[in-house]
Structure formats: C-alpha cells, structure tokens
Design a protein around this motif. Structure first.
Motif, PDB file in Angstrom:
ATOM      1  N   ALA A  14       0.831  -1.202   0.000  1.00 29.03           N
ATOM      2  CA  ALA A  14       0.000   0.000   0.000  1.00 29.03           C
ATOM      3  C   ALA A  14       0.867   1.255   0.000  1.00 29.03           C
ATOM      4  N   LEU A  15       1.952   1.213   0.772  1.00 31.87           N
ATOM      5  CA  LEU A  15       2.871   2.345   0.831  1.00 31.87           C
ATOM      6  C   LEU A  15       3.547   2.585  -0.519  1.00 31.87           C
ATOM      7  N   ALA A  16       3.953   1.518  -1.202  1.00 32.57           N
ATOM      8  CA  ALA A  16       4.586   1.657  -2.520  1.00 32.57           C
ATOM      9  C   ALA A  16       3.640   2.305  -3.517  1.00 32.57           C
ATOM     10  N   VAL A  17       2.401   1.853  -3.526  1.00 37.65           N
ATOM     11  CA  VAL A  17       1.418   2.427  -4.449  1.00 37.65           C
ATOM     12  C   VAL A  17       1.156   3.890  -4.094  1.00 37.65           C
ATOM     13  N   GLY A  18       1.005   4.161  -2.804  1.00 36.97           N
ATOM     14  CA  GLY A  18       0.771   5.535  -2.368  1.00 36.97           C
ATOM     15  C   GLY A  18       1.923   6.461  -2.715  1.00 36.97           C
ATOM     16  N   LEU A  19       3.147   6.001  -2.461  1.00 38.27           N
ATOM     17  CA  LEU A  19       4.321   6.824  -2.792  1.00 38.27           C
ATOM     18  C   LEU A  19       4.456   7.026  -4.299  1.00 38.27           C
ATOM     19  N   GLU A  32      10.874  16.871 -11.086  1.00 37.22           N
ATOM     20  CA  GLU A  32      11.354  17.391 -12.370  1.00 37.22           C
ATOM     21  C   GLU A  32      12.408  18.474 -12.159  1.00 37.22           C
ATOM     22  N   ALA A  33      12.183  19.351 -11.191  1.00 39.42           N
ATOM     23  CA  ALA A  33      13.154  20.417 -10.902  1.00 39.42           C
ATOM     24  C   ALA A  33      14.491  19.836 -10.460  1.00 39.42           C
ATOM     25  N   ASN A  34      14.440  18.736  -9.700  1.00 45.53           N
ATOM     26  CA  ASN A  34      15.668  18.085  -9.230  1.00 45.53           C
ATOM     27  C   ASN A  34      16.244  17.117 -10.257  1.00 45.53           C
ATOM     28  N   GLY A  35      15.524  16.893 -11.343  1.00 45.02           N
ATOM     29  CA  GLY A  35      15.976  15.928 -12.345  1.00 45.02           C
ATOM     30  C   GLY A  35      15.978  14.508 -11.798  1.00 45.02           C
ATOM     31  N   ARG A  36      15.003  14.184 -10.942  1.00 44.92           N
ATOM     32  CA  ARG A  36      15.010  12.904 -10.222  1.00 44.92           C
ATOM     33  C   ARG A  36      13.756  12.060 -10.451  1.00 44.92           C
ATOM     34  N   VAL A  37      13.043  12.293 -11.522  1.00 47.49           N
ATOM     35  CA  VAL A  37      11.852  11.482 -11.800  1.00 47.49           C
ATOM     36  C   VAL A  37      12.233  10.012 -11.922  1.00 47.49           C
ATOM     37  N   ASP A  38      13.280   9.727 -12.704  1.00 47.85           N
ATOM     38  CA  ASP A  38      13.714   8.332 -12.896  1.00 47.85           C
ATOM     39  C   ASP A  38      14.193   7.710 -11.589  1.00 47.85           C
ATOM     40  N   THR A  39      14.869   8.478 -10.774  1.00 49.53           N
ATOM     41  CA  THR A  39      15.353   7.979  -9.486  1.00 49.53           C
ATOM     42  C   THR A  39      14.196   7.591  -8.592  1.00 49.53           C
ATOM     43  N   PHE A  40      13.172   8.435  -8.550  1.00 52.94           N
ATOM     44  CA  PHE A  40      11.997   8.142  -7.731  1.00 52.94           C
ATOM     45  C   PHE A  40      11.283   6.902  -8.247  1.00 52.94           C
ATOM     46  N   GLU A  41      11.159   6.788  -9.567  1.00 58.85           N
ATOM     47  CA  GLU A  41      10.515   5.615 -10.158  1.00 58.85           C
ATOM     48  C   GLU A  41      11.283   4.339  -9.844  1.00 58.85           C
ATOM     49  N   THR A  42      12.604   4.407  -9.856  1.00 60.15           N
ATOM     50  CA  THR A  42      13.424   3.250  -9.491  1.00 60.15           C
ATOM     51  C   THR A  42      13.165   2.854  -8.040  1.00 60.15           C
ATOM     52  N   ALA A  43      13.079   3.844  -7.165  1.00 64.50           N
ATOM     53  CA  ALA A  43      12.797   3.568  -5.748  1.00 64.50           C
ATOM     54  C   ALA A  43      11.462   2.845  -5.590  1.00 64.50           C
ATOM     55  N   VAL A  44      10.444   3.313  -6.295  1.00 62.49           N
ATOM     56  CA  VAL A  44       9.122   2.695  -6.195  1.00 62.49           C
ATOM     57  C   VAL A  44       9.156   1.270  -6.757  1.00 62.49           C
ATOM     58  N   GLN A  45       9.845   1.080  -7.878  1.00 63.69           N
ATOM     59  CA  GLN A  45       9.909  -0.256  -8.486  1.00 63.69           C
ATOM     60  C   GLN A  45      10.571  -1.262  -7.551  1.00 63.69           C
ATOM     61  N   TYR A  46      11.734  -0.920  -7.017  1.00 63.09           N
ATOM     62  CA  TYR A  46      12.426  -1.844  -6.113  1.00 63.09           C
ATOM     63  C   TYR A  46      11.641  -2.050  -4.827  1.00 63.09           C
ATOM     64  N   HIS A  47      10.976  -1.014  -4.366  1.00 68.22           N
ATOM     65  CA  HIS A  47      10.118  -1.114  -3.186  1.00 68.22           C
ATOM     66  C   HIS A  47       9.031  -2.157  -3.449  1.00 68.22           C
ATOM     67  N   GLY A  79      16.519  -3.629   2.755  1.00 71.34           N
ATOM     68  CA  GLY A  79      16.787  -3.131   1.406  1.00 71.34           C
ATOM     69  C   GLY A  79      15.786  -2.065   0.992  1.00 71.34           C
ATOM     70  N   ILE A  80      14.517  -2.308   1.296  1.00 70.35           N
ATOM     71  CA  ILE A  80      13.495  -1.308   0.966  1.00 70.35           C
ATOM     72  C   ILE A  80      13.777  -0.012   1.721  1.00 70.35           C
ATOM     73  N   LEU A  81      14.043  -0.142   3.016  1.00 68.20           N
ATOM     74  CA  LEU A  81      14.278   1.061   3.821  1.00 68.20           C
ATOM     75  C   LEU A  81      15.524   1.819   3.376  1.00 68.20           C
ATOM     76  N   ILE A  82      16.609   1.096   3.124  1.00 69.02           N
ATOM     77  CA  ILE A  82      17.878   1.759   2.809  1.00 69.02           C
ATOM     78  C   ILE A  82      17.951   2.151   1.328  1.00 69.02           C
ATOM     79  N   PHE A  83      17.679   1.193   0.428  1.00 72.35           N
ATOM     80  CA  PHE A  83      17.799   1.474  -1.005  1.00 72.35           C
ATOM     81  C   PHE A  83      16.694   2.436  -1.449  1.00 72.35           C
ATOM     82  N   SER A  84      15.462   1.984  -1.328  1.00 72.47           N
ATOM     83  CA  SER A  84      14.358   2.826  -1.791  1.00 72.47           C
ATOM     84  C   SER A  84      14.240   4.088  -0.942  1.00 72.47           C
ATOM     85  N   GLY A  85      14.387   3.934   0.375  1.00 74.88           N
ATOM     86  CA  GLY A  85      14.275   5.097   1.250  1.00 74.88           C
ATOM     87  C   GLY A  85      15.277   6.188   0.917  1.00 74.88           C
ATOM     88  N   SER A  86      16.528   5.798   0.686  1.00 76.00           N
ATOM     89  CA  SER A  86      17.537   6.813   0.355  1.00 76.00           C
ATOM     90  C   SER A  86      17.244   7.453  -0.994  1.00 76.00           C
TER      91      SER A  86
END
Length: 124
Positions: A14-19, A32-47, A79-86
């Motif tokens: 539920a948290l992954a979908v919400g995030l 988009e301003a931070n140029g981190r859309v792909d980074t955020f998407e990677t975090a959600v995918q691994y989560h 892994g979720i907390l450290i990888f995706s969280g960071s």
C-alpha cells in the motif's frame, strides 16, 4: 508465523502504491526540478518488487517457519528502507550524499535473494 510477514508485505505494498501516486502527482514539480523522476521511479519499483518478495516469504512461512526465511524477509525490508528510502529522500531533497548509502540497500536485497536460494536448496 508467516502472518506477520504477510501483514508487513501488505502495508509495504500500500505504501509503494501511495508513494508512486504521490510522486507522479504531488511531487511532480519537485522531482522534475531536481531531475530525479527516474530515481523516484526506481525507488518505487524496487520497493514494490521486494514487497512482493516479502509476501512470497510470508506464504512460504505459512508452510514451514525457518530462521533463514526470517532473515530473508529482514534483508528485503532493510533493502526497501535503505535502497528505496535513500532514493526517495534523494529525489525530493537532491542531497546527493544519500546516494552513498543506497548500495547498502542493494547489498541487502542481494543477500536476501542468496539466502532464499540457500533455503530452497536446503529444504526442497
């Protein structure tokens, strides 16, 4: 014993979908301003991938509780907390120093998968 892992996995799902939704809609401008859309998407995918893995471990534990499975689930959670969280925090704040801890989460994921292999070889 697997019930706890199934509940944790459900909460994490539920948290992954919400995030993911929050990132796509509420944080779109920041990402988009931070140029981190792909980074955020990677975090959600691994989560989400590892949430499903925790659910799978919970199902295995319904059949047979084993210390290795507890450790596998713990490593996936770390892994979720450290990888995706960071990556979540990096995406929002653009604090690049957080990228230095992300690999620790990746190692946790890999360790969990290796221990799952060990468990399966030993018990099946």
């Amino acid at each position: 014993m697997g019930k706890r892992h199934l509940i944790i996995g459900s909460i994490l799902g539920a948290l992954a979908v919400g995030l993911g939704a929050f990132g796509a809609h509420g944080l779109e401008d920041t990402l988009e301003a931070n140029g981190r859309v792909d980074t955020f998407e990677t975090a959600v995918q691994y989560h989400m991938f590892h949430t499903l893995a925790i659910l799978m471990v919970g199902i295995l534990m319904q059949q047979k509780t084993h210390q290795l499975l507890k450790l596998v689930s713990f490593l996936f959670l770390m892994g979720i907390l450290i990888f995706s969280g960071s990556l979540y925090v990096l995406s929002i704040t653009n604090l690049t120093v957080l990228g230095s801890i992300t690999p620790l989460g990746g190692v946790s994921f890999i360790g969990g998968w290796i221990l799952l292999i060990v468990y399966l070889v030993k018990t099946y």
